[in-house]
Each structure stands twice: as C-alpha cells, then as structure tokens.
Design an enzyme around this catalytic site. Sequence first.
Site, PDB file in Angstrom:
ATOM      1  N   ASP A  62     -20.820 -28.729  12.439  1.00  8.44           N
ATOM      2  CA  ASP A  62     -22.002 -29.560  12.250  1.00  8.44           C
ATOM      3  C   ASP A  62     -22.043 -30.033  10.814  1.00  8.44           C
ATOM      4  O   ASP A  62     -21.032 -29.982  10.123  1.00  8.44           O
ATOM      5  CB  ASP A  62     -23.288 -28.826  12.654  1.00  8.44           C
ATOM      6  CG  ASP A  62     -23.449 -27.518  11.909  1.00  8.44           C
ATOM      7  OD1 ASP A  62     -22.849 -27.403  10.830  1.00  8.44           O
ATOM      8  OD2 ASP A  62     -24.175 -26.651  12.395  1.00  8.44           O
ATOM      9  N   LYS A  90     -37.598 -18.506  12.694  1.00  9.19           N
ATOM     10  CA  LYS A  90     -36.679 -19.120  13.672  1.00  9.19           C
ATOM     11  C   LYS A  90     -35.446 -18.245  13.892  1.00  9.19           C
ATOM     12  O   LYS A  90     -35.071 -17.954  15.025  1.00  9.19           O
ATOM     13  CB  LYS A  90     -36.241 -20.501  13.161  1.00  9.19           C
ATOM     14  CG  LYS A  90     -35.116 -21.115  13.949  1.00  9.19           C
ATOM     15  CD  LYS A  90     -34.722 -22.486  13.439  1.00  9.19           C
ATOM     16  CE  LYS A  90     -33.670 -22.472  12.365  1.00  9.19           C
ATOM     17  NZ  LYS A  90     -32.315 -22.077  12.811  1.00  9.19           N
ATOM     18  N   ASN A  91     -34.814 -17.828  12.786  1.00  7.85           N
ATOM     19  CA  ASN A  91     -33.544 -17.126  12.927  1.00  7.85           C
ATOM     20  C   ASN A  91     -33.705 -15.703  13.448  1.00  7.85           C
ATOM     21  O   ASN A  91     -32.729 -15.036  13.744  1.00  7.85           O
ATOM     22  CB  ASN A  91     -32.778 -17.135  11.595  1.00  7.85           C
ATOM     23  CG  ASN A  91     -32.251 -18.527  11.280  1.00  7.85           C
ATOM     24  OD1 ASN A  91     -32.309 -19.426  12.127  1.00  7.85           O
ATOM     25  ND2 ASN A  91     -31.751 -18.712  10.075  1.00  7.85           N
ATOM     26  N   ARG A 103     -26.776 -24.100  18.153  1.00 11.74           N
ATOM     27  CA  ARG A 103     -25.593 -23.335  17.738  1.00 11.74           C
ATOM     28  C   ARG A 103     -25.795 -21.834  17.910  1.00 11.74           C
ATOM     29  O   ARG A 103     -24.860 -21.089  18.167  1.00 11.74           O
ATOM     30  CB  ARG A 103     -25.308 -23.665  16.276  1.00 11.74           C
ATOM     31  CG  ARG A 103     -23.915 -24.109  16.122  1.00 11.74           C
ATOM     32  CD  ARG A 103     -23.445 -24.126  14.703  1.00 11.74           C
ATOM     33  NE  ARG A 103     -22.031 -23.848  14.708  1.00 11.74           N
ATOM     34  CZ  ARG A 103     -21.530 -22.641  14.726  1.00 11.74           C
ATOM     35  NH1 ARG A 103     -22.314 -21.596  14.705  1.00 11.74           N
ATOM     36  NH2 ARG A 103     -20.227 -22.465  14.758  1.00 11.74           N
ATOM     37  N   ASP A 133     -29.850 -21.755   3.182  1.00 15.61           N
ATOM     38  CA  ASP A 133     -30.778 -22.663   3.852  1.00 15.61           C
ATOM     39  C   ASP A 133     -31.754 -23.293   2.858  1.00 15.61           C
ATOM     40  O   ASP A 133     -32.413 -24.277   3.171  1.00 15.61           O
ATOM     41  CB  ASP A 133     -31.558 -21.925   4.947  1.00 15.61           C
ATOM     42  CG  ASP A 133     -30.683 -21.644   6.153  1.00 15.61           C
ATOM     43  OD1 ASP A 133     -29.521 -22.093   6.159  1.00 15.61           O
ATOM     44  OD2 ASP A 133     -31.142 -20.974   7.092  1.00 15.61           O
TER      45      ASP A 133
HETATM   46  C1  UD1 Z   1     -27.041 -17.974  10.063  1.00 12.73           C
HETATM   47  C2  UD1 Z   1     -28.301 -18.811  10.107  1.00 12.73           C
HETATM   48  C3  UD1 Z   1     -28.195 -19.983   9.157  1.00 12.73           C
HETATM   49  C4  UD1 Z   1     -27.866 -19.501   7.769  1.00 12.73           C
HETATM   50  C5  UD1 Z   1     -26.639 -18.579   7.795  1.00 12.73           C
HETATM   51  C6  UD1 Z   1     -26.338 -17.932   6.463  1.00 12.73           C
HETATM   52  C7  UD1 Z   1     -29.100 -18.562  12.372  1.00 12.73           C
HETATM   53  C8  UD1 Z   1     -29.383 -19.230  13.670  1.00 12.73           C
HETATM   54  N1  UD1 Z   1     -28.493 -19.322  11.459  1.00 12.73           N
HETATM   55  O1  UD1 Z   1     -25.956 -18.798  10.498  1.00 12.73           O
HETATM   56  O2  UD1 Z   1     -29.445 -20.674   9.161  1.00 12.73           O
HETATM   57  O3  UD1 Z   1     -27.598 -20.616   6.951  1.00 12.73           O
HETATM   58  O4  UD1 Z   1     -26.831 -17.516   8.738  1.00 12.73           O
HETATM   59  O5  UD1 Z   1     -27.423 -17.243   5.989  1.00 12.73           O
HETATM   60  O6  UD1 Z   1     -29.430 -17.414  12.167  1.00 12.73           O
HETATM   61  N2  UD1 Z   1     -17.935 -17.396   9.203  1.00 12.73           N
HETATM   62  C9  UD1 Z   1     -16.603 -17.342   9.567  1.00 12.73           C
HETATM   63  N3  UD1 Z   1     -16.282 -16.817  10.784  1.00 12.73           N
HETATM   64  C10 UD1 Z   1     -17.227 -16.339  11.644  1.00 12.73           C
HETATM   65  C11 UD1 Z   1     -18.589 -16.400  11.270  1.00 12.73           C
HETATM   66  C12 UD1 Z   1     -18.907 -16.940  10.046  1.00 12.73           C
HETATM   67  O7  UD1 Z   1     -15.715 -17.746   8.808  1.00 12.73           O
HETATM   68  O8  UD1 Z   1     -16.875 -15.869  12.728  1.00 12.73           O
HETATM   69  C13 UD1 Z   1     -18.301 -17.942   7.879  1.00 12.73           C
HETATM   70  C14 UD1 Z   1     -19.112 -19.246   7.996  1.00 12.73           C
HETATM   71  O9  UD1 Z   1     -18.281 -20.357   8.131  1.00 12.73           O
HETATM   72  C15 UD1 Z   1     -19.861 -19.245   6.684  1.00 12.73           C
HETATM   73  C16 UD1 Z   1     -20.143 -17.742   6.450  1.00 12.73           C
HETATM   74  O10 UD1 Z   1     -19.199 -17.042   7.244  1.00 12.73           O
HETATM   75  O11 UD1 Z   1     -19.030 -19.713   5.661  1.00 12.73           O
HETATM   76  C17 UD1 Z   1     -21.560 -17.326   6.793  1.00 12.73           C
HETATM   77  O12 UD1 Z   1     -21.863 -17.655   8.126  1.00 12.73           O
HETATM   78  P1  UD1 Z   1     -22.882 -16.807   9.014  1.00 12.73           P
HETATM   79  O13 UD1 Z   1     -23.551 -15.797   8.155  1.00 12.73           O
HETATM   80  O14 UD1 Z   1     -22.137 -16.313  10.206  1.00 12.73           O
HETATM   81  O15 UD1 Z   1     -23.928 -17.896   9.451  1.00 12.73           O
HETATM   82  P2  UD1 Z   1     -24.561 -18.131  10.877  1.00 12.73           P
HETATM   83  O16 UD1 Z   1     -24.807 -16.824  11.549  1.00 12.73           O
HETATM   84  O17 UD1 Z   1     -23.789 -19.170  11.602  1.00 12.73           O
END
Ligand code: UD1
Length: 444
Positions: free
Chosen positions: A145, A50-51, A121, A333
């Site tokens: 979320d 999916k990701n 998202r 996850d």
């Molecule tokens: C992606 C995955 C999700 C998985 C996550 C971590 C997809 C669609 N989703 O989510 O399933 O759980 O990676 O492996 O691929 N953060 C910030 N600022 C930002 C971006 C992130 O503070 O601009 C923080 C987030 O709040 C979190 C951490 O960084 O605490 C990791 O987030 P991130 O790796 O960005 O997750 P996603 O890409 O949203």
Amino acid sequence: MTISDTPPEVTASSPQYASPQYAPQFLDTQILEVHPGGRLEGEVLISGAKNSVLKIMAATTLATGRFIISNVPRITDVRYMAELLAEIGCEVTWSGLNELTIDTPSEITPVAPYDLVTKLRASISLLGPLLARCAEAEVALPGGDDFGPRPVDMHLKALEELGAEITVEHGIISAKASHLTGTRLVLEFPSVGATENILMAAVRAKGVTVIENAAREPEIADLASCLAQMGATVSGVGTSTLVVEGTDELWPVERAVIPDRIEVSTFLAALGIAGGEILLRNARHSHLDMVVRKLGEMEMRISPSSNGLWAMCDRRLRAVDVSTLPYPGVPTDMKPLLVALLAHADGVGIVTENLFAGRFRYVDELVRMGADIRYEGQHVIVRGKERLSGAPVQGHDIRAAAALLAAGLGAEGITEVHGAQHIDRGYEDFAGKLNALGAEVVRR
Ligand code: UD1
C-alpha cells in the site's frame, strides 16, 4: 450470517440491517473542507483504538459463544472486519452506539476472501486464530500500500515453526496443521502484526510458546489481556518476551477496548497547528510517553488530568528532530502528523522513518499548500513556515488524510481534503470532534 449498522436501540435479536444508511458516519462523501479558524478549545472524547479492536475482533473466532465488546469506534475498518467475520460465519451486531455483539458459532468457515482482505490489511490477523481453531485457514495475501511493501514473511515463518504447513499460491495463503506445538520463536523485528498472529495461534497450541523480540505496543497488551480473560495463560505482557501456555478451553468475554493513542496524537498535532487548550478525555498518558516528550520539546504543554490529558499551545512551536521507532518510540503512524506540525513550526526539523519505506505522497500535497519540505531516503527535512495556504489536496491513507486536514487548520484560505473516506476508516467522526473544539470542517 449478518452484520448490521443498526441504531443503538435495536437489539441483537431484532431484524438485521446491512445498509450503511443506519450509520451516518459511513457517508460516501469523499471531501472534507477546512475553513481557516481560530484556536481549539474544549473537550474531546477519545474513541477506542482501531488497532486494538480489529485484533480483538479477530480473536473472537477462537471461542464459541457471545462476545460483547464496548468502546468500539464507529469506523469503516471495524465494518470491514465485521464483514469478514460474517463471511466466516459469525453474527455481528451493533448492540449500542459503541458496542458490538459477536456470536461465534461452533462451526466456522476459515476463509478470508480477496475482495475483503484488500479493503482491510489487518485481515491477515485472522490467519493465526483461524488456523488454531479450525486446523486450516485460507487468507488472501494482502498487497502493498502507500507505506511501500508490507511483507508477511515473519507471520508465515512463525506459524511454520509452530507446526503449520503453509503454501502461497494464486495470491492465497493456505495454512494447515492438525495441531500446533508451542516452541521458542525469535522475531527478526518486533512486528506488531506477527506478534499478534503468533499470540492468537499459540493460545490453542500444545505446550508453551515463547516469543522473543515481541512487539510491545499497548494494543498487543490489550489483545493479550483479552486472551487471558478468555482463559489463556500469557505472561510477560508489555515486555519483549511473551510466554503463552496453550489450552483447548477458551470462552467468550465482555470487555472494553483501550483508548486510541494515535487519535490522541492526531488531536495534539491539530492543537499544535491551530493553538488553543483542550482536554483529551480517556487519553492514557502512559501510552504516550515519547509523543508527550517530543511535543514538550517543541514547547507544547501537556499534563495528565484525572480523566485524560490536558494540553495547551499558546505559541508557534519550535522545530525538533524526530525518529519513528517501535513502541515505546514515537509511532510511525504519527509521522505525517509530525511533518504537518513541523511545516508550521519555527525552524528546521528532520523526521526519520525507521519502519516503513514508503509513506511520502502526503509530502507533495503539503508542498501544494506552500510547505517547504524535502525528502531523501528515510528522512524528511521540514523548514517551518508561519502560514501555509489552503489548496485542494489528496489524502492517500488514514494518517496522511488526517495530517492534511490538520495542516488546513493553520492555513490561509480553504483546504479541500480529497480522499476523506480514508479518515473514516480510522477516526470516529473526526470532523465533528474538531468542530466541537471550534474548528470549521465541512463535508461535501
Ligand atoms: C501495525 C499497525 C500500523 C502501524 C504498524 C507499526 C495495525 C492494523 N496496523 O501494522 O498502523 O503503523 O503496526 O506500528 O495494527 N515486516 C516484515 N515482515 C513481516 C511483518 C512486518 O518485514 O512479516 C516489517 C514491515 O514491513 C515493517 C515492520 O516490519 O517494516 C513493522 O511492521 P509491523 O509492526 O508488522 O506493522 P503492521 O502489523 O503491519
């Protein structure tokens, strides 16, 4: 333009259908009922990740022409991304059971509206490529979320450092840049989404972009390899320093999505709860080092086979402590699945979350099933019980709903998982695959 959920024999040139009736796995039924069953035995075919597919779909906006993506999971999130691409001007068609054809026109509308962004998202992944392609982009700000807050500040800061002017007003992120210019970016945290957005912007920037402290998830390597196939130059793939040389020349490609390591982890958790012996076809051992190590410490037997992974669980598993970390650590996850597994294991295990602040509602649901779990701050303390008892429970996100369903496999009596539509967002025919292994899961 159009999206279709057509049956496989319908070709890209056939009339387009937008009705979900052509895709039985998108039924609106919201409850999955798990009946107590025996061991899981047999083979399960792991679907595309999916990701990974969602980001590859976002990358199709970067070049004009026809993309053919295979090993695409038939999940609702793919449909939402297809709807977004259609809104932008692409034509998206199911050209095979697990194959999508995406025709990207030379003129696209770089806007991702709120009603679609709130469903998915990952639509934030469109910001980088749309900006790079069209010199401007508007993407509605995704809200928080069940994981707690999900900021996108790192995405925006990095795009600004590449030369974009960004404003956030009335819930819309607007980005403008006549051109982007490569630079050295250092991420505060190895964010998956920020790394991907930067990659998709940097491939069309002038000059070289260096991303330090980049995330290293296999899905990022898959996206980078897709961009390289499209004509970009990306080095350091799989490491925390990515180097991208921008180009104006990108072309469409045909490629297959990597297998879903979180789906593999889900079936391993189900096996740990139900017991049995399964072959996970297409699973890649190299994407699951830490998961395999942890489950091995719990006394599950797992080894690579020629076409996937073999796994056996012939006893009640032993509790261990686990921390979630960016890849190659145990994925966040998998946390609800690990908690469900530990709820059945022998002993006390502590799961520590290091990525997302929220993600606890499923714990109260497991407690409704008789589990002995407490949580404090980022820690979940689980005292295993030999048997949980089936109950109606509510899943609030993809992995939480899957974890509750897995927990039901080892419970006495019937477990009713409400919110089963979350499972359909991320798993292709999860119930059908479990049933093929001998479980009894019924849609109501
Ligand atoms: C992606 C995955 C999700 C998985 C996550 C971590 C997809 C669609 N989703 O989510 O399933 O759980 O990676 O492996 O691929 N953060 C910030 N600022 C930002 C971006 C992130 O503070 O601009 C923080 C987030 O709040 C979190 C951490 O960084 O605490 C990791 O987030 P991130 O790796 O960005 O997750 P996603 O890409 O949203």
